[in-house]
Design an enzyme around this catalytic site. Structure first.
Site, PDB file in Angstrom:
ATOM      1  N   ASP A 228       0.810  -1.223   0.000  1.00 32.07           N
ATOM      2  CA  ASP A 228       0.000   0.000   0.000  1.00 32.07           C
ATOM      3  C   ASP A 228       0.842   1.271   0.000  1.00 32.07           C
ATOM      4  O   ASP A 228       0.423   2.304   0.528  1.00 32.07           O
ATOM      5  CB  ASP A 228      -0.947   0.017   1.213  1.00 32.07           C
ATOM      6  CG  ASP A 228      -1.991  -1.086   1.129  1.00 32.07           C
ATOM      7  OD1 ASP A 228      -2.415  -1.411   0.011  1.00 32.07           O
ATOM      8  OD2 ASP A 228      -2.383  -1.618   2.189  1.00 32.07           O
ATOM      9  N   ALA A 229       2.030   1.204  -0.581  1.00 29.57           N
ATOM     10  CA  ALA A 229       2.923   2.363  -0.572  1.00 29.57           C
ATOM     11  C   ALA A 229       3.398   2.733  -1.971  1.00 29.57           C
ATOM     12  O   ALA A 229       4.357   3.485  -2.120  1.00 29.57           O
ATOM     13  CB  ALA A 229       4.131   2.087   0.325  1.00 29.57           C
TER      14      ALA A 229
END
Length: 284
Positions: A228-229
């Site tokens: 999620d980055a």
């Protein structure tokens, strides 16, 4: 939709890039229908997206690319020219939650998204009837929690077999392994709620309700090895109040997720998203 050639490029910033590109197009009788540019002072990088009326040029797409190569080389460009008439092939992936998948299928069915959807892949069988109603093949690929490797091997096989240009994780609740992320850089799009990293794990909306948050939202991003980055494509928020219960927050959060994912995918399909480092330039 009228046929366009889309030139997207990034390169070290210097004087004369816009002039050289526009003069190249005009010297061959080309008509520019849309143009965007951005110079990033912090990195010294230049970004550009140009749409050209395909009928105004005396080139095929391959001939246009070949003619542009000397200019691209002289400015050290990372570039592509794509044909708007060729729809990208998008594989959708989901688990049990239907809101994002249903929204994308509706938009596809109503011609809001110009693409092809060769299949939907899921680790559950719950959404089969909805997908097959749209005439799209549905592949149920179960996951063994003790050994997920066969699942991801089959997922990769299906993506390759369907010659996907992009993969959209429409609330697909499995973490992709690093080798799969590396195989499709800037081609896998994910959506998640905006509470990360503050409210991770189970029932994030309940956690946020207990904390008394006043804004909820969603983030659409490219998938990388870092969970999620990856580079962010789009985000949005909606305001809530003390009157909203956790179930209200879930409903409102789903609405934001649907909108943000559809918008991010549309921009990707239209070649409006340029990635550099862990950031994006989005010519929306």
């Amino acid at each position: 939709m009228e046929r366009r050639y889309r030139l997207v490029l990034s390169c070290p910033d210097r004087v004369g890039i816009v002039s050289m590109v526009s003069n190249f197009i005009s010297s061959h009788g080309g008509s520019i229908t849309d143009a965007n540019q951005h110079s990033d002072a912090s990195t010294g990088c230049f970004f550009m997206r140009v749409e050209i009326d395909a009928s105004s040029l005396p080139f095929t797409l391959d001939e246009l690319r070949k003619a542009f190569e000397p200019i691209a080389a002289s400015f050290q460009m990372d570039w592509e020219i794509r044909d708007s008439a060729r729809p990208k092939r998008v594989v959708l992936m989901a688990s049990r939650e239907s809101h994002c998948l249903a929204d994308l299928l509706y938009r596809f069915h109503s011609n809001e998204l110009f693409c092809e959807i060769p299949c939907v892949i899921s680790n559950h069988d719950d959404l089969r009837s909805m997908v097959e109603w749209h005439g799209i093949p549905y592949h149920h690929v179960p996951v063994d929690p003790s050994n997920k490797e066969p699942h991801f091997a089959e997922v990769n096989r299906l993506i390759e077999a369907h010659e996907a240009d992009a993969v959209v994780l429409a609330r697909y609740m499995q973490i992709l392994p690093p080798d799969l992320c590396e195989r499709y850089p800037h081609k896998i799009i994910n959506i998640h709620h905006s509470f990360l990293p503050s409210f991770a794990g189970a029932k994030p909306y309940h956690q946020a309700h207990e904390r008394g948050v006043k804004l909820i939202g969603a983030t659409c991003h490219f998938v990388t090895q870092d969970l999620d980055a990856g580079p962010i494509i789009d985000q949005d928020v909606t305001r809530i109040s003390h009157r909203d219960l956790p179930e209200d927050m879930v409903r409102l959060g789903r609405d934001v997720e649907k909108t943000v994912l559809a918008r991010g995918l549309r921009w990707h399909l239209e070649d409006r998203v340029l990635v550099y480092g862990n950031k994006t330039v989005v010519f929306a």
